[in-house]
Design a protein around this motif. Structure first.
Motif, PDB file in Angstrom:
ATOM      1  N   ARG A  74       0.821  -1.204   0.000  1.00 52.89           N
ATOM      2  CA  ARG A  74       0.000   0.000   0.000  1.00 52.89           C
ATOM      3  C   ARG A  74       0.859   1.260   0.000  1.00 52.89           C
ATOM      4  NH1 ARG A  74      -4.681  -1.901   4.333  1.00 52.89           N
ATOM      5  NH2 ARG A  74      -5.912  -3.088   2.826  1.00 52.89           N
ATOM      6  N   PRO A  75       0.475   2.260  -0.773  1.00 49.57           N
ATOM      7  CA  PRO A  75       1.319   3.454  -0.893  1.00 49.57           C
ATOM      8  C   PRO A  75       1.328   4.296   0.374  1.00 49.57           C
ATOM      9  CG  PRO A  75      -0.753   3.748  -2.073  1.00 49.57           C
ATOM     10  CD  PRO A  75      -0.726   2.326  -1.627  1.00 49.57           C
ATOM     11  N   VAL A  76       2.439   4.964   0.603  1.00 49.37           N
ATOM     12  CA  VAL A  76       2.590   5.918   1.698  1.00 49.37           C
ATOM     13  C   VAL A  76       2.895   7.271   1.086  1.00 49.37           C
ATOM     14  CG1 VAL A  76       3.933   6.586   3.718  1.00 49.37           C
ATOM     15  CG2 VAL A  76       3.486   4.179   3.274  1.00 49.37           C
ATOM     16  N   ARG A  77       2.106   8.250   1.413  1.00 45.89           N
ATOM     17  CA  ARG A  77       2.401   9.619   0.988  1.00 45.89           C
ATOM     18  C   ARG A  77       3.065  10.328   2.157  1.00 45.89           C
ATOM     19  NH1 ARG A  77      -1.790  14.451  -0.722  1.00 45.89           N
ATOM     20  NH2 ARG A  77      -0.195  15.955  -1.359  1.00 45.89           N
ATOM     21  N   GLY A  78       4.236  10.868   1.932  1.00 40.99           N
ATOM     22  CA  GLY A  78       5.006  11.388   3.046  1.00 40.99           C
ATOM     23  C   GLY A  78       5.786  10.258   3.687  1.00 40.99           C
ATOM     24  N   ASP A  79       5.958  10.316   5.005  1.00 41.08           N
ATOM     25  CA  ASP A  79       6.696   9.271   5.709  1.00 41.08           C
ATOM     26  C   ASP A  79       5.831   8.669   6.808  1.00 41.08           C
ATOM     27  OD1 ASP A  79       7.167  11.934   7.023  1.00 41.08           O
ATOM     28  OD2 ASP A  79       8.079  10.638   8.537  1.00 41.08           O
ATOM     29  N   TYR A  80       6.113   7.413   7.132  1.00 44.55           N
ATOM     30  CA  TYR A  80       5.400   6.708   8.198  1.00 44.55           C
ATOM     31  C   TYR A  80       6.442   6.205   9.175  1.00 44.55           C
ATOM     32  CZ  TYR A  80       1.833   3.781  10.392  1.00 44.55           C
ATOM     33  OH  TYR A  80       0.954   3.221  11.284  1.00 44.55           O
ATOM     34  N   ARG A  81       6.269   6.537  10.456  1.00 44.05           N
ATOM     35  CA  ARG A  81       7.296   6.276  11.462  1.00 44.05           C
ATOM     36  C   ARG A  81       6.835   5.203  12.438  1.00 44.05           C
ATOM     37  NH1 ARG A  81       8.134  12.718  12.517  1.00 44.05           N
ATOM     38  NH2 ARG A  81       8.863  13.223  10.419  1.00 44.05           N
ATOM     39  N   GLN A 102      12.922  12.289   6.997  1.00 43.29           N
ATOM     40  CA  GLN A 102      11.570  12.321   6.457  1.00 43.29           C
ATOM     41  C   GLN A 102      11.523  12.915   5.041  1.00 43.29           C
ATOM     42  OE1 GLN A 102       9.981  15.690   9.244  1.00 43.29           O
ATOM     43  NE2 GLN A 102       8.599  15.527   7.515  1.00 43.29           N
ATOM     44  N   ARG A 103      12.564  13.596   4.634  1.00 45.04           N
ATOM     45  CA  ARG A 103      12.607  14.169   3.290  1.00 45.04           C
ATOM     46  C   ARG A 103      12.936  13.118   2.228  1.00 45.04           C
ATOM     47  NH1 ARG A 103      16.898  18.634   3.335  1.00 45.04           N
ATOM     48  NH2 ARG A 103      16.100  18.960   1.223  1.00 45.04           N
ATOM     49  N   TYR A 104      13.549  12.006   2.654  1.00 47.63           N
ATOM     50  CA  TYR A 104      14.080  11.064   1.667  1.00 47.63           C
ATOM     51  C   TYR A 104      13.589   9.620   1.830  1.00 47.63           C
ATOM     52  CZ  TYR A 104      17.271  15.001   1.232  1.00 47.63           C
ATOM     53  OH  TYR A 104      17.787  16.259   1.072  1.00 47.63           O
ATOM     54  N   TYR A 105      12.868   9.326   2.901  1.00 49.85           N
ATOM     55  CA  TYR A 105      12.440   7.947   3.157  1.00 49.85           C
ATOM     56  C   TYR A 105      10.942   7.901   3.409  1.00 49.85           C
ATOM     57  CZ  TYR A 105      17.407   7.054   3.618  1.00 49.85           C
ATOM     58  OH  TYR A 105      18.756   6.958   3.373  1.00 49.85           O
ATOM     59  N   ASN A 106      10.313   6.835   2.929  1.00 44.56           N
ATOM     60  CA  ASN A 106       8.875   6.655   3.128  1.00 44.56           C
ATOM     61  C   ASN A 106       8.545   5.964   4.443  1.00 44.56           C
ATOM     62  OD1 ASN A 106       9.256   6.456  -0.085  1.00 44.56           O
ATOM     63  ND2 ASN A 106       7.273   7.362   0.389  1.00 44.56           N
ATOM     64  N   ILE A 107       9.352   4.977   4.821  1.00 38.46           N
ATOM     65  CA  ILE A 107       9.108   4.222   6.049  1.00 38.46           C
ATOM     66  C   ILE A 107      10.355   4.330   6.916  1.00 38.46           C
ATOM     67  CG2 ILE A 107       8.586   1.965   7.055  1.00 38.46           C
ATOM     68  CD1 ILE A 107       7.216   1.232   4.421  1.00 38.46           C
ATOM     69  N   GLY A 148      -3.589   6.253   7.727  1.00 36.60           N
ATOM     70  CA  GLY A 148      -3.918   6.966   8.955  1.00 36.60           C
ATOM     71  C   GLY A 148      -3.166   8.269   9.093  1.00 36.60           C
ATOM     72  N   THR A 149      -2.597   8.494  10.279  1.00 41.96           N
ATOM     73  CA  THR A 149      -2.006   9.793  10.587  1.00 41.96           C
ATOM     74  C   THR A 149      -0.810  10.110   9.710  1.00 41.96           C
ATOM     75  OG1 THR A 149      -0.597   8.809  12.280  1.00 41.96           O
ATOM     76  CG2 THR A 149      -2.721   9.678  12.983  1.00 41.96           C
ATOM     77  N   GLY A 150      -0.135   9.106   9.227  1.00 42.68           N
ATOM     78  CA  GLY A 150       1.043   9.361   8.415  1.00 42.68           C
ATOM     79  C   GLY A 150       0.725  10.173   7.178  1.00 42.68           C
ATOM     80  N   LEU A 151      -0.485  10.018   6.635  1.00 42.97           N
ATOM     81  CA  LEU A 151      -0.866  10.768   5.444  1.00 42.97           C
ATOM     82  C   LEU A 151      -1.165  12.227   5.770  1.00 42.97           C
ATOM     83  CD1 LEU A 151      -3.238   8.364   3.525  1.00 42.97           C
ATOM     84  CD2 LEU A 151      -1.036   9.193   2.766  1.00 42.97           C
ATOM     85  N   ARG A 152      -1.703  12.465   6.973  1.00 43.69           N
ATOM     86  CA  ARG A 152      -2.205  13.800   7.264  1.00 43.69           C
ATOM     87  C   ARG A 152      -1.159  14.726   7.855  1.00 43.69           C
ATOM     88  NH1 ARG A 152      -6.282  10.528   9.369  1.00 43.69           N
ATOM     89  NH2 ARG A 152      -5.620  10.970  11.490  1.00 43.69           N
ATOM     90  N   ARG A 153      -0.156  14.137   8.526  1.00 44.97           N
ATOM     91  CA  ARG A 153       0.696  14.989   9.327  1.00 44.97           C
ATOM     92  C   ARG A 153       1.984  15.429   8.630  1.00 44.97           C
ATOM     93  NH1 ARG A 153       2.579  12.378  14.711  1.00 44.97           N
ATOM     94  NH2 ARG A 153       4.178  11.525  13.341  1.00 44.97           N
ATOM     95  N   HIS A 154       2.511  14.582   7.743  1.00 48.22           N
ATOM     96  CA  HIS A 154       3.845  14.826   7.224  1.00 48.22           C
ATOM     97  C   HIS A 154       3.811  15.365   5.808  1.00 48.22           C
ATOM     98  CE1 HIS A 154       4.881  12.785  10.800  1.00 48.22           C
ATOM     99  NE2 HIS A 154       4.513  11.617  10.381  1.00 48.22           N
ATOM    100  N   PRO A 155       4.837  16.099   5.416  1.00 45.56           N
ATOM    101  CA  PRO A 155       4.913  16.622   4.054  1.00 45.56           C
ATOM    102  C   PRO A 155       5.175  15.524   3.051  1.00 45.56           C
ATOM    103  CG  PRO A 155       6.948  17.067   5.238  1.00 45.56           C
ATOM    104  CD  PRO A 155       5.995  16.494   6.239  1.00 45.56           C
TER     105      PRO A 155
END
Length: 290
Positions: free
Chosen positions: A29-36, A145-150, A278-285
């Motif tokens: 599943r795709p991640v927009r931004g980063d997921y920590r 977070q600028r260069y990695y998705n996970i 979830g939150t990873g999509l909404r919070r990060h650039p």
């Protein structure tokens, strides 16, 4: 049947193959931004670092984006020793680098496993490692977070060291690693209680408990009952069975895992990926590629 009939009879894929394909679709599943993802435990020796590397390697090998694991252990963490070491650089070297402008600049500070998982190692000097602070951790995350998705963080066994507040504050999900034994379960329960009492109760519902078997043979504890106990508080419970290769404590190679262990990590990755919306999509650039 397909071979014997010279291709005239095609029974289709088996149920097991279809289930595995569904797992792979979930993992991808795709991640927009980063997921920590923060990986933690109060008790040492339960497979925390092994879980971080196994999960990170699984994501990296099955996805096309960038995955990194960071060692935030203040007590000489071993994350950097579980993949082939390509550099002696550490988290502090990354922070001190004044010329981080693109992915290749960050890559100079990381080591990469055959799975494509990258690792950013911790300090090997105990005095310097102890001083790794919340602000420094946040600085590392601001770069990654600028260069990695996970981004996975392998935490120390304590909860009170300085960087932990930053780890928990920035985490989208927690993986709480426990042994399938009574003392491990008690430590895991104490961790959840600590989170609830220190302003991180919202992360409990986003937590996944991993029951990691560090010894061969079946546990005397009813693991199904143990799982049900944790499911009253956490999102999911995933067992990782004992594996001779993981028990060696050396570089982790997915190709050398037994089938059940590797399937367990794929299932864990699918559980985590279910929350990528979830939150990873909404919070990060958005993710910035080179």
């Amino acid at each position: 049947m397909h071979s014997l009939s010279a291709g005239t009879i095609n029974p289709g894929e088996s149920t097991a193959e279809l289930e595995y394909q569904e797992l792979l679709e979930r993992v991808g599943r795709p991640v927009r931004g980063d997921y920590r993802i923060a990986v933690l435990s109060l008790k040492g020796g339960v497979g925390k670092t092994t879980t971080a590397v196994g999960l990170g390697s699984t994501f990296a090998s099955l996805r096309g984006d960038r995955v990194i694991a960071v060692d935030a252990n203040p007590d000489l963490g071993t994350l950097g020793q579980r993949i082939p070491r390509q550099t002696e650089s550490t988290v502090r070297d990354l922070l001190a680098d004044p010329a981080i402008h693109r992915y290749s600049d960050v890559r100079a500070h990381t080591s990469q496993a055959p799975s494509r998982l990258e690792v950013l190692a911790s300090e090997r000097d105990p005095a310097a490692a102890e001083a790794f602070s919340e602000d420094e951790y946040r600085g590392v995350m601001a770069i990654l977070q600028r260069y990695y998705n996970i981004i996975l963080t392998d935490c120390g066994t304590g909860l009170s060291h300085s960087a932990m507040r930053g780890v928990l504050d920035l985490a989208d999900a927690l993986i709480l690693v426990s042994s399938p034994a009574l003392d491990g379960a008690r430590s895991a329960g104490a961790t959840l209680d600590w989170l609830a009492g220190h302003g991180f109760g919202h992360l409990i519902a986003r937590s996944v408990v991993v029951l990691s078997s560090a010894r061969p043979g079946s546990s005397s504890i009813d693991t199904d009952q143990l799982a049900q106990h944790f499911l009253t508080r956490c999102r999911a419970v995933q067992p990782i069975v004992f594996d001779d290769h993981l028990a060696e404590g050396a570089d982790i190679d997915l190709e050398l895992l037994n089938r059940r262990t590797r399937r367990g990590f794929v299932e864990l990755a699918a559980i985590i990926a279910d929350d990528f919306g979830g939150t990873g999509l909404r919070r990060h650039p958005p993710f910035l590629a080179d």
